[in-house]
Enzyme design. Structure first.
Site, PDB file in Angstrom:
ATOM      1  NE  ARG A  85      -3.994  -1.989   1.997  1.00 54.01           N
ATOM      2  CZ  ARG A  85      -3.846  -2.970   2.894  1.00 54.01           C
ATOM      3  NH1 ARG A  85      -2.927  -2.860   3.829  1.00 54.01           N
ATOM      4  NH2 ARG A  85      -4.601  -4.019   2.857  1.00 54.01           N
TER       5      ARG A  85
ATOM      6  CE  LYS B 141      -0.360  13.248 -15.859  1.00 54.07           C
ATOM      7  NZ  LYS B 141      -1.308  13.450 -16.946  1.00 54.07           N
TER       8      LYS B 141
ATOM      9  CD  GLU C 238       6.553  15.560 -22.935  1.00 55.40           C
ATOM     10  OE1 GLU C 238       5.798  16.541 -22.816  1.00 55.40           O
ATOM     11  OE2 GLU C 238       6.143  14.382 -22.913  1.00 55.40           O
TER      12      GLU C 238
ATOM     13  CE  LYS D 134       4.637  17.445 -14.974  1.00 53.33           C
ATOM     14  NZ  LYS D 134       4.839  16.190 -15.654  1.00 53.33           N
TER      15      LYS D 134
ATOM     16  CD  GLU E 219      -4.328  15.393 -16.231  1.00 53.92           C
ATOM     17  OE1 GLU E 219      -3.173  15.110 -15.878  1.00 53.92           O
ATOM     18  OE2 GLU E 219      -4.884  14.912 -17.220  1.00 53.92           O
TER      19      GLU E 219
ATOM     20  NE  ARG F  71      -0.323  17.136 -13.457  1.00 53.65           N
ATOM     21  CZ  ARG F  71       0.243  16.355 -12.576  1.00 53.65           C
ATOM     22  NH1 ARG F  71      -0.151  16.361 -11.342  1.00 53.65           N
ATOM     23  NH2 ARG F  71       1.224  15.538 -12.932  1.00 53.65           N
TER      24      ARG F  71
ATOM     25  CG  ASN G 266      -2.673  15.700 -20.501  1.00 49.39           C
ATOM     26  OD1 ASN G 266      -1.653  15.051 -20.286  1.00 49.39           O
ATOM     27  ND2 ASN G 266      -3.693  15.725 -19.678  1.00 49.39           N
TER      28      ASN G 266
ATOM     29  CG  HIS H 182       0.763  14.382 -23.778  1.00 45.05           C
ATOM     30  ND1 HIS H 182       1.445  15.547 -24.030  1.00 45.05           N
ATOM     31  CD2 HIS H 182       1.617  13.600 -23.050  1.00 45.05           C
ATOM     32  CE1 HIS H 182       2.647  15.484 -23.459  1.00 45.05           C
ATOM     33  NE2 HIS H 182       2.771  14.316 -22.867  1.00 45.05           N
TER      34      HIS H 182
ATOM     35  CG  HIS I 168      -1.004   9.396 -24.902  1.00 44.84           C
ATOM     36  ND1 HIS I 168      -1.628   9.704 -23.720  1.00 44.84           N
ATOM     37  CD2 HIS I 168       0.318   9.586 -24.660  1.00 44.84           C
ATOM     38  CE1 HIS I 168      -0.722  10.071 -22.818  1.00 44.84           C
ATOM     39  NE2 HIS I 168       0.462  10.010 -23.381  1.00 44.84           N
TER      40      HIS I 168
ATOM     41  CG  HIS J  38       5.774  10.120 -24.532  1.00 42.70           C
ATOM     42  ND1 HIS J  38       4.420   9.942 -24.444  1.00 42.70           N
ATOM     43  CD2 HIS J  38       6.048  11.261 -23.842  1.00 42.70           C
ATOM     44  CE1 HIS J  38       3.900  10.909 -23.728  1.00 42.70           C
ATOM     45  NE2 HIS J  38       4.859  11.721 -23.346  1.00 42.70           N
TER      46      HIS J  38
HETATM   47  P1  NAD Z   1      12.654   5.634 -21.936  1.00 49.90           P
HETATM   48  O1  NAD Z   1      12.544   5.528 -20.493  1.00 49.90           O
HETATM   49  O2  NAD Z   1      12.127   4.510 -22.753  1.00 49.90           O
HETATM   50  O3  NAD Z   1      14.174   5.899 -22.343  1.00 49.90           O
HETATM   51  C1  NAD Z   1      14.513   6.026 -23.706  1.00 49.90           C
HETATM   52  C2  NAD Z   1      15.748   5.177 -24.045  1.00 49.90           C
HETATM   53  O4  NAD Z   1      16.891   5.804 -23.485  1.00 49.90           O
HETATM   54  C3  NAD Z   1      15.724   3.760 -23.490  1.00 49.90           C
HETATM   55  O5  NAD Z   1      16.250   2.913 -24.472  1.00 49.90           O
HETATM   56  C4  NAD Z   1      16.649   3.831 -22.294  1.00 49.90           C
HETATM   57  O6  NAD Z   1      17.259   2.583 -22.028  1.00 49.90           O
HETATM   58  C5  NAD Z   1      17.658   4.845 -22.741  1.00 49.90           C
HETATM   59  N1  NAD Z   1      18.341   5.603 -21.691  1.00 49.90           N
HETATM   60  C6  NAD Z   1      17.812   6.119 -20.562  1.00 49.90           C
HETATM   61  N2  NAD Z   1      18.702   6.885 -19.926  1.00 49.90           N
HETATM   62  C7  NAD Z   1      19.844   6.831 -20.654  1.00 49.90           C
HETATM   63  C8  NAD Z   1      21.132   7.414 -20.501  1.00 49.90           C
HETATM   64  N3  NAD Z   1      21.416   8.260 -19.503  1.00 49.90           N
HETATM   65  N4  NAD Z   1      22.076   7.111 -21.424  1.00 49.90           N
HETATM   66  C9  NAD Z   1      21.777   6.291 -22.461  1.00 49.90           C
HETATM   67  N5  NAD Z   1      20.589   5.726 -22.659  1.00 49.90           N
HETATM   68  C10 NAD Z   1      19.621   5.998 -21.775  1.00 49.90           C
HETATM   69  O7  NAD Z   1      11.900   6.920 -22.520  1.00 49.90           O
HETATM   70  P2  NAD Z   1      11.639   8.398 -22.038  1.00 49.90           P
HETATM   71  O8  NAD Z   1      11.555   9.189 -23.289  1.00 49.90           O
HETATM   72  O9  NAD Z   1      12.541   8.821 -20.967  1.00 49.90           O
HETATM   73  O10 NAD Z   1      10.189   8.310 -21.365  1.00 49.90           O
HETATM   74  C11 NAD Z   1       9.056   8.022 -22.131  1.00 49.90           C
HETATM   75  C12 NAD Z   1       7.991   7.482 -21.210  1.00 49.90           C
HETATM   76  O11 NAD Z   1       7.669   8.482 -20.239  1.00 49.90           O
HETATM   77  C13 NAD Z   1       6.702   7.134 -21.905  1.00 49.90           C
HETATM   78  O12 NAD Z   1       6.257   5.880 -21.472  1.00 49.90           O
HETATM   79  C14 NAD Z   1       5.729   8.207 -21.457  1.00 49.90           C
HETATM   80  O13 NAD Z   1       4.401   7.753 -21.439  1.00 49.90           O
HETATM   81  C15 NAD Z   1       6.250   8.502 -20.087  1.00 49.90           C
HETATM   82  N6  NAD Z   1       5.874   9.833 -19.599  1.00 49.90           N
HETATM   83  C16 NAD Z   1       5.323   9.922 -18.379  1.00 49.90           C
HETATM   84  C17 NAD Z   1       4.982  11.164 -17.875  1.00 49.90           C
HETATM   85  C18 NAD Z   1       4.417  11.256 -16.485  1.00 49.90           C
HETATM   86  O14 NAD Z   1       3.998  12.346 -16.076  1.00 49.90           O
HETATM   87  N7  NAD Z   1       4.417  10.212 -15.724  1.00 49.90           N
HETATM   88  C19 NAD Z   1       5.184  12.334 -18.625  1.00 49.90           C
HETATM   89  C20 NAD Z   1       5.766  12.208 -19.877  1.00 49.90           C
HETATM   90  C21 NAD Z   1       6.112  10.943 -20.355  1.00 49.90           C
END
Ligand code: NAD
Length: 530
Positions: free
Chosen positions: A296, A318, A360, A394, A404, A408, A412, A415, A419, A431
C-alpha cells in the site's frame, strides 16, 4: 563549512522548538532568535496577555514584521511560534531558509504541555481536546513544510543532531539549484539539480531524511551507472538492493509491474524501504506504480536519466502503465519524496532521445515560457538552465491543480493525439516525437476552427524540425487513430476534450469540436509511402 542560510525550527507548541534551536545555534556559533520572546519584548507584554485581551491580530501583524526583518538577515537560528508559519505569506518569507518542522503525537503533546505554564489557545481542563482541534486546523499548513522530524522518541540533543546532519549532508551534495513542488493538500517535495549524483547522492538522501533501506529499480541499459550508484550508497551506510528492468514502452505493463512486485517480496523489501527509480520515463512510471502499490505504498525518489524524464515525467506524481487498447490507461498519482537531476547523466543519451525530450520542452515553452521557446529557436542554451525553466513551468501548474481537474490538463497539449499515434504505431513512434506530432495536429485543429494562425503552426513546425523531430507520419490509418482517440482519458461521458493553442502561452481546453475537423487535422500530417 555550513552556508549562511538561516535555520528555522517550527512546529506545534510543546515540540521543543526553542530548546532544539538553542542547541543548533550553539553548535554553529550563531545568534538565536525566539520569535515569541522577541515579540513579547517589542510589545512589552506577554503573549498570554495579548491573547487574553483579544489582540491576536496585533500579535500576528508583529510576527509578520519580525519575520520580514529576519528574512533579510543571514546566519541566524530561529525558533518560531506554533502559529507563525500558518499563512502562506509568512512561509514565503522564509523560503530561502533551511526550514524544519518538529512533530509529536497528541499523547506526547498532552504530557509535555500538562505541566507547563498556560499557553494561549489551550485550556488546561480540556487540554487533549484543544490540542486535537488545533492540530486538525493546522495540519494542512504544517504539511507545506518539506522537512519534518518526529520528536516522539528523540531527545532534544538527538533532534538537534538529526537537523545538523541533514544540513551538513546537504552542503556536501553540490546542489546547484533546487525548486519545491507544492501539490495542493499534499506535502511539498524538492527537486534538486546536482552534479555527480552517482558519487554524491548519499548526501542528498541524508539531507531529506530518506530511508536507509532502498531498492533501486534501474533501466537495464544503465547497468554500469546503476551498479556505481548502488556501491556509492552501500559505502555510505545505506542498505541498497538493485533490480533491473527492460526500459521499453512495450514493457510498461501490469506484467512488468507484477514481476517487480514479486521481486520486492522475494528480497523481503519492507514497508520502511524506499524505491529509487533510476532511468527514463518508462522506469519512472513503472517504478512509481510499484512504489504506490507494494504494501500500500513505499516512498520513491526519482533519479531521471533521460531529458524527457528530467523535464517532465519525473515531476508531478503521475504514472501510467499501458493496456493493449491504449497508452497509460492504468495509473495512480504517486508524488516522489524528492527528484534528483544530474544533467551529466545525459552525456550517454543518444541524440534521438535528446530530441524526444526537447518535444516536451517545446510543449512547456508553448504552455508558459516564451523565453524557453526563444532559447530553442536560437539553439543556444545551457542544459541546466533549460531543465530548470521546464521545472518552473511544470511545478507551477502541478501546484495549482495537483490531480488534473482543470489547469493541469494543459500539460497534455499534444498528448491526446500523440498517445493515439503511439498506440496505433505499436510504439514505433516514441513518446517525444508523438507529442511533437500531436502538438501540430492540435494546432491545425485550432486553425481549422479559426482560433489560431498559420504562423503559429509554422513556428512549431520549425522548432520540431530544428530539433530533429518528425513533422509528418507515414503508414498509419486515419480510422485507427480516430478509434484510439476514443479511449483518451480526458474524454468524459459523451464529451471529448482537446487542448488547442490560440497563440504561444495561450492554450485552451475545448469540448466536442466537429468530428470532420478532427479528421482533417489528423490527415494533415499523415501520408502513405507509395
Ligand atoms: P525511456 O525511459 O524509454 O528511455 C529512452 C531510451 O533511453 C531507453 O532505451 C533507455 O534505455 C535509454 N536511456 C535512458 N537513460 C539513458 C542514458 N542516460 N544514457 C543512455 N541511454 C539511456 O523513454 P523516455 O523518453 O525517458 O520516457 C518516455 C515514457 O515516459 C513514456 O512511457 C511516457 O508515457 C512517459 N511519460 C510519463 C509522464 C508522467 O507524467 N508520468 C510524462 C511524460 C512521459
Amino acid at each position: 563549512m555550513i552556508c549562511k542560510q538561516n535555520i528555522v525550527i517550527t512546529g506545534f507548541m510543546g515540540t521543543g522548538k526553542s530548546t532544539v534551536a538553542v542547541l543548533i545555534a550553539r553548535k554553529f556559533n550563531r545568534p538565536f532568535i525566539d520569535t515569541d520572546q522577541e515579540i513579547e519584548k517589542r510589545l512589552g507584554t506577554s503573549i498570554n496577555d495579548i491573547f487574553s485581551r483579544g489582540q491576536e491580530q496585533l500579535f500576528r501583524e508583529s510576527e509578520r514584521v519580525l519575520l520580514k526583518e529576519l528574512s533579510e538577515q543571514t546566519n541566524l537560528v530561529i525558533a518560531t511560534g506554533g502559529g507563525t508559519l500558518l499563512s502562506r505569506s509568512s512561509l514565503q518569507l522564509l523560503e530561502q531558509s533551511s526550514l524544519f518542522c518538529l512533530d509529536a503525537s497528541v499523547d506526547n503533546l498532552v504530557q509535555r504541555l500538562y505541566n507547563c505554564a498556560s499557553r494561549p489557545l489551550l485550556n488546561h481542563d480540556n487540554l487533549r481536546y484543544d490540542i486535537e482541534n488545533l492540530l486538525d486546523d493546522r495540519r494542512c499548513n504544517y504539511q507545506r513544510i518539506d522537512q519534518h522530524i518526529s520528536t516522539d522518541h528523540l531527545s532534544p540533543e538527538e533532534i538537534a543532531t538529526t537537523i545538523i546532519n541533514r544540513i551538513e549532508a546537504r552542503n556536501k551534495a553540490q546542489i546547484t539549484r533546487s525548486i519545491k513542488v507544492q501539490p495542493r493538500d499534499l506535502p511539498p517535495y524538492p527537486i534538486f539539480i546536482a552534479k555527480d549524483v552517482l558519487n554524491r547522492s548519499a548526501h542528498l538522501f541524508k539531507s531529506i531524511g530518506a530511508s536507509l533501506e532502498q531498492v533501486i529499480i534501474a533501466d537495464s541499459n544503465l547497468q554500469e551507472q546503476s551498479e556505481k550508484l548502488r556501491t556509492h550508497l552501500l559505502n555510505h551506510g545505506f542498505k541498497t538492493k538493485l533490480l533491473s528492468i527492460d526500459a521499453q514502452e512495450s514493457e510498461k505493463t501490469l506484467v512488468s509491474a507484477e514481476i517487480l512486485l514479486r521481486q520486492l517480496a522475494e528480497i523481503r523489501c519492507s514497508r520502511a524501504s524506499s524505491i529509487i527509480a533510476f532511468g527514463g520515463g518508462v522506469v519512472g512510471d513503472i517504478g512509481a506504480f510499484v512504489a504506490a502499490t507494494y504494501m500500500r505504498g513505499l516512498s520513491i525518489v526519482q533519479i531521471p536519466t533521460t531529458l524527457l524524464a528530467m523535464v517532465d515525467s519525473s515531476i508531478g506524481g503521475k504514472c501510467g502503465l499501458n493496456l493493449q487498447q491504449s497508452k497509460n490507461l492504468i495509473g495512480v498519482f504517486k508524488h516522489p519524496q524528492a527528484v534528483i537531476i544530474d544533467p551529466c547523466l545525459l552525456y550517454s543519451l543518444p541524440q534521438q532521445e535528446v530530441s524526444a525530450g526537447l518535444a516536451e520542452v517545446i510543449k512547456h515553452g508553448l504552455i508558459g515560457d516564451e523565453e524557453l521557446l526563444c532559447m530553442l529557436e536560437a539553439d543556444a542554451y545551457n542544459i541546466e538552465e533549460l531543465i530548470f525553466r521546464n521545472l518552473c513551468v511544470k511545478a507551477k501548474i502541478v501546484a495549482a491543480d495537483s490531480f488534473e481537474k482543470d489547469q493541469r490538463m494543459l500539460l497534455n497539449f499534444g498528448h491526446t493525439f500523440g498517445h493515439a499515434f503511439e498506440s496505433v504505431s505499436q510504439h514505433r513512434i516514441k513518446h517525444g516525437p508523438a507529442v511533437g506530432l500531436g502538438m501540430l495536429v492540435a494546432t491545425r485543429l485550432a486553425i481549422l476552427m479559426n482560433q489560431a494562425s498559420e504562423k503559429l503552426y509554422i513556428r512549431i513546425e520549425n522548432l520540431l524540425t530544428k530539433h530533429k523531430l518528425p513533422i509528418s507520419l507515414n503508414n498509419i490509418l486515419i480510422d485507427d487513430v480516430l478509434s484510439a482517440l476514443e479511449l483518451d482519458k480526458k474524454h468524459s461521458q459523451n464529451n471529448k476534450h482537446f487542448i488547442i493553442p490560440l497563440a504561444a502561452q495561450q492554450l485552451k481546453i475545448i469540448t466536442n469540436p466537429p468530428e470532420i475537423l478532427i479528421r482533417k487535422a489528423i490527415e494533415s500530417i499523415l501520408y502513405q509511402d507509395s
